[in-house]
Design a protein around this motif. Sequence first.
Motif, PDB file in Angstrom:
ATOM      1  N   ILE A 407       0.826  -1.210   0.000  1.00  0.00           N
ATOM      2  CA  ILE A 407       0.000   0.000   0.000  1.00  0.00           C
ATOM      3  C   ILE A 407       0.863   1.264   0.000  1.00  0.00           C
ATOM      4  O   ILE A 407       0.387   2.342   0.379  1.00  0.00           O
ATOM      5  CB  ILE A 407      -0.972   0.024   1.204  1.00  0.00           C
ATOM      6  N   GLY A 408       2.114   1.138  -0.419  1.00  0.00           N
ATOM      7  CA  GLY A 408       2.950   2.331  -0.440  1.00  0.00           C
ATOM      8  C   GLY A 408       4.292   2.096  -1.087  1.00  0.00           C
ATOM      9  O   GLY A 408       4.559   1.034  -1.672  1.00  0.00           O
ATOM     10  N   VAL A 409       5.127   3.111  -0.994  1.00  0.00           N
ATOM     11  CA  VAL A 409       6.503   3.044  -1.485  1.00  0.00           C
ATOM     12  C   VAL A 409       7.430   3.466  -0.353  1.00  0.00           C
ATOM     13  O   VAL A 409       7.023   4.188   0.559  1.00  0.00           O
ATOM     14  CB  VAL A 409       6.721   3.943  -2.721  1.00  0.00           C
ATOM     15  N   LYS A 410       8.668   3.026  -0.426  1.00  0.00           N
ATOM     16  CA  LYS A 410       9.620   3.314   0.643  1.00  0.00           C
ATOM     17  C   LYS A 410      10.725   4.239   0.147  1.00  0.00           C
ATOM     18  O   LYS A 410      11.311   4.018  -0.911  1.00  0.00           O
ATOM     19  CB  LYS A 410      10.232   2.023   1.179  1.00  0.00           C
ATOM     20  N   ILE A 411      10.989   5.271   0.932  1.00  0.00           N
ATOM     21  CA  ILE A 411      12.081   6.181   0.634  1.00  0.00           C
ATOM     22  C   ILE A 411      13.408   5.507   0.959  1.00  0.00           C
ATOM     23  O   ILE A 411      13.567   4.927   2.035  1.00  0.00           O
ATOM     24  CB  ILE A 411      11.929   7.486   1.447  1.00  0.00           C
ATOM     25  N   LYS A 412      14.346   5.581   0.033  1.00  0.00           N
ATOM     26  CA  LYS A 412      15.677   5.007   0.275  1.00  0.00           C
ATOM     27  C   LYS A 412      16.523   5.992   1.072  1.00  0.00           C
ATOM     28  O   LYS A 412      16.630   7.163   0.725  1.00  0.00           O
ATOM     29  CB  LYS A 412      16.358   4.678  -1.056  1.00  0.00           C
ATOM     30  N   ILE A 413      17.078   5.485   2.148  1.00  0.00           N
ATOM     31  CA  ILE A 413      17.896   6.315   3.033  1.00  0.00           C
ATOM     32  C   ILE A 413      19.365   6.125   2.669  1.00  0.00           C
ATOM     33  O   ILE A 413      19.810   5.011   2.382  1.00  0.00           O
ATOM     34  CB  ILE A 413      17.692   5.914   4.513  1.00  0.00           C
ATOM     35  N   GLU A 414      20.118   7.207   2.677  1.00  0.00           N
ATOM     36  CA  GLU A 414      21.549   7.108   2.394  1.00  0.00           C
ATOM     37  C   GLU A 414      22.311   8.131   3.224  1.00  0.00           C
ATOM     38  O   GLU A 414      21.724   8.974   3.915  1.00  0.00           O
ATOM     39  CB  GLU A 414      21.809   7.344   0.902  1.00  0.00           C
ATOM     40  N   CYS A 430       9.551   9.409  -4.906  1.00  0.00           N
ATOM     41  CA  CYS A 430       8.496   8.642  -4.234  1.00  0.00           C
ATOM     42  C   CYS A 430       7.141   9.343  -4.328  1.00  0.00           C
ATOM     43  O   CYS A 430       6.104   8.698  -4.517  1.00  0.00           O
ATOM     44  CB  CYS A 430       8.871   8.397  -2.776  1.00  0.00           C
ATOM     45  N   ILE A 431       7.152  10.660  -4.201  1.00  0.00           N
ATOM     46  CA  ILE A 431       5.902  11.426  -4.314  1.00  0.00           C
ATOM     47  C   ILE A 431       5.287  11.226  -5.700  1.00  0.00           C
ATOM     48  O   ILE A 431       4.085  10.968  -5.842  1.00  0.00           O
ATOM     49  CB  ILE A 431       6.149  12.918  -4.042  1.00  0.00           C
ATOM     50  N   LEU A 432       6.118  11.347  -6.739  1.00  0.00           N
ATOM     51  CA  LEU A 432       5.613  11.199  -8.104  1.00  0.00           C
ATOM     52  C   LEU A 432       5.212   9.757  -8.393  1.00  0.00           C
ATOM     53  O   LEU A 432       4.231   9.505  -9.115  1.00  0.00           O
ATOM     54  CB  LEU A 432       6.674  11.672  -9.101  1.00  0.00           C
ATOM     55  N   GLU A 433       5.944   8.798  -7.814  1.00  0.00           N
ATOM     56  CA  GLU A 433       5.632   7.387  -8.048  1.00  0.00           C
ATOM     57  C   GLU A 433       4.271   7.020  -7.462  1.00  0.00           C
ATOM     58  O   GLU A 433       3.477   6.310  -8.083  1.00  0.00           O
ATOM     59  CB  GLU A 433       6.716   6.498  -7.431  1.00  0.00           C
ATOM     60  N   ILE A 434       3.977   7.509  -6.257  1.00  0.00           N
ATOM     61  CA  ILE A 434       2.740   7.089  -5.590  1.00  0.00           C
ATOM     62  C   ILE A 434       1.532   7.890  -6.076  1.00  0.00           C
ATOM     63  O   ILE A 434       0.382   7.472  -5.899  1.00  0.00           O
ATOM     64  CB  ILE A 434       2.888   7.200  -4.060  1.00  0.00           C
ATOM     65  N   GLU A 442      -2.848   0.781  -8.574  1.00  0.00           N
ATOM     66  CA  GLU A 442      -2.848  -0.509  -7.871  1.00  0.00           C
ATOM     67  C   GLU A 442      -2.639  -0.304  -6.368  1.00  0.00           C
ATOM     68  O   GLU A 442      -3.316  -0.920  -5.539  1.00  0.00           O
ATOM     69  CB  GLU A 442      -1.748  -1.412  -8.432  1.00  0.00           C
ATOM     70  N   ILE A 443      -1.710   0.572  -6.011  1.00  0.00           N
ATOM     71  CA  ILE A 443      -1.456   0.861  -4.600  1.00  0.00           C
ATOM     72  C   ILE A 443      -2.703   1.445  -3.948  1.00  0.00           C
ATOM     73  O   ILE A 443      -3.074   1.061  -2.831  1.00  0.00           O
ATOM     74  CB  ILE A 443      -0.259   1.827  -4.461  1.00  0.00           C
ATOM     75  N   LYS A 444      -3.369   2.358  -4.638  1.00  0.00           N
ATOM     76  CA  LYS A 444      -4.594   2.962  -4.098  1.00  0.00           C
ATOM     77  C   LYS A 444      -5.677   1.907  -3.906  1.00  0.00           C
ATOM     78  O   LYS A 444      -6.373   1.887  -2.876  1.00  0.00           O
ATOM     79  CB  LYS A 444      -5.075   4.073  -5.031  1.00  0.00           C
ATOM     80  N   ARG A 445      -5.840   1.016  -4.887  1.00  0.00           N
ATOM     81  CA  ARG A 445      -6.844  -0.048  -4.771  1.00  0.00           C
ATOM     82  C   ARG A 445      -6.552  -0.941  -3.576  1.00  0.00           C
ATOM     83  O   ARG A 445      -7.453  -1.317  -2.811  1.00  0.00           O
ATOM     84  CB  ARG A 445      -6.898  -0.886  -6.053  1.00  0.00           C
TER      85      ARG A 445
END
Length: 485
Positions: A407-414, A430-434, A442-445
Amino acid sequence: MAAQAEQVNILMVTVAFHGHINPMLSLAKCLVPKAIHITIAINDVARHRMLQSKVSTSLSTTAPNTTPKPPGIDIVFYSDGLSPEFDRDNDVDLMIKSLRTVGSENLSNMISNSDKKFSCIICNPFMPWVPDIAEKHGIPCAVLWIQACTVYSIYYHFFKYPNSFPSIENPNESIKLPGLPVLQVKDLPSFILPSSPETFKKILSEFFQKLDKVKWVLANSFTELEEEVVKSTNYHPHHIFPIGPLVSPFLFQKKEETAICNIGMRNSNENACIEWLDKKSPSSVIYISFGTITLLSQKQMDNLAIALKNSEKPFLWVIKVKENHFDHENRSELFVRFLEETKDRGMVVTWCPQDKVLMHKAIACFITHCGWNSSLEAVTAGVPVISYPGWTDQPTVAKMLVDVLKIGVKIKIEEEDGEVVASADEIKRCILEITNGKKAEEIKRNAVKLSEVAKKAMADDGSSNKNLDLFIKKIILNSSCFLKS
């Protein structure tokens, strides 16, 4: 059941932290309609905060020794041995030491002097001395696990069967535990890692050592959310009973009856936030909040500001007063420019009614630290998440939300300039992807479907409500056996 349970009194014990009080209060509200009377005991700094707070007009007009509360719930306070002014956030070690010694004695005395006969004491796992107090008074003890069942299982195996874990020095080392997906060390709760302060590890270790004094383990989750891990606990001496999501009634389209859960918060922005959202298009606004404890560094704040600016999306950002970014002397030049350049499409506040915000049709996604309470609120509201985890259980919850529940995407930390942060480009990605990416729909569904399951779990015939009824039956049976003996 209501007639049988008429005389049942339950004592709930918690610490005056927002994330600890909220699930306890939500559980209390679930028990009261089932003819259970609840007493919630909180260390008395809570009373000081409530009297000083601007949560609601009812608080400011309340008499000094009383507290606004829902029907069927009494709220009592015990001294933890520290002054109201003591900074419990910055000296956790001393707070815990004082709670364990002075606080536990005062709590015990309060139980002795109470005119109620308690059938059960419910505490949270970060107060491992409470089962001893329950045993002293001959009262059965239950624990409300306030994190995910997945996190409970990880801790359980770590403290009970440490040999089941490989070396945890390598962040990419894989770990397989019953009922769980394959995890890497970096996905584990930070409290068991070598870098974690010993205080938290000791508390959790003590809790799992005290499980033999606990009759029931309740969990702020629901079976359908973590089905495999819940099944795997059938083999534990303490089977876990999911009774959640324990979130604001507003997320179930019910009226919120009290503001006590917002101890120390402010709602001066409540109407302004909602009115501002009312003017935005459906699924257009990025909501950002990192809970009540997590504090972002200046670098993290600046990178997030750049990402929000460059995304060109409307946003509602909650920035805590403690982060000092509302103090002109502490603002970076970049942040000042950001506020000016985005004033027509962004709103920055120190507090907002998160339940009402997440349920608003204008919200597109939630950038979250993945605290369990916030995560359950997002799940119940059906809002996709961008996970930006920090410490404690947050890396594990991020893994669940993104890789398991999808139900989401993960920000990569570096590492950036010697500090562990997410870059502005990564946050924007990530903002644009979600919002506009190939998997956005699909994530919203998935989020909407999970929301429906969460609400069904708390319905009369839902899995969590059935577990709660079973718990009450066990308390009544236990009380009856005690009276006969």
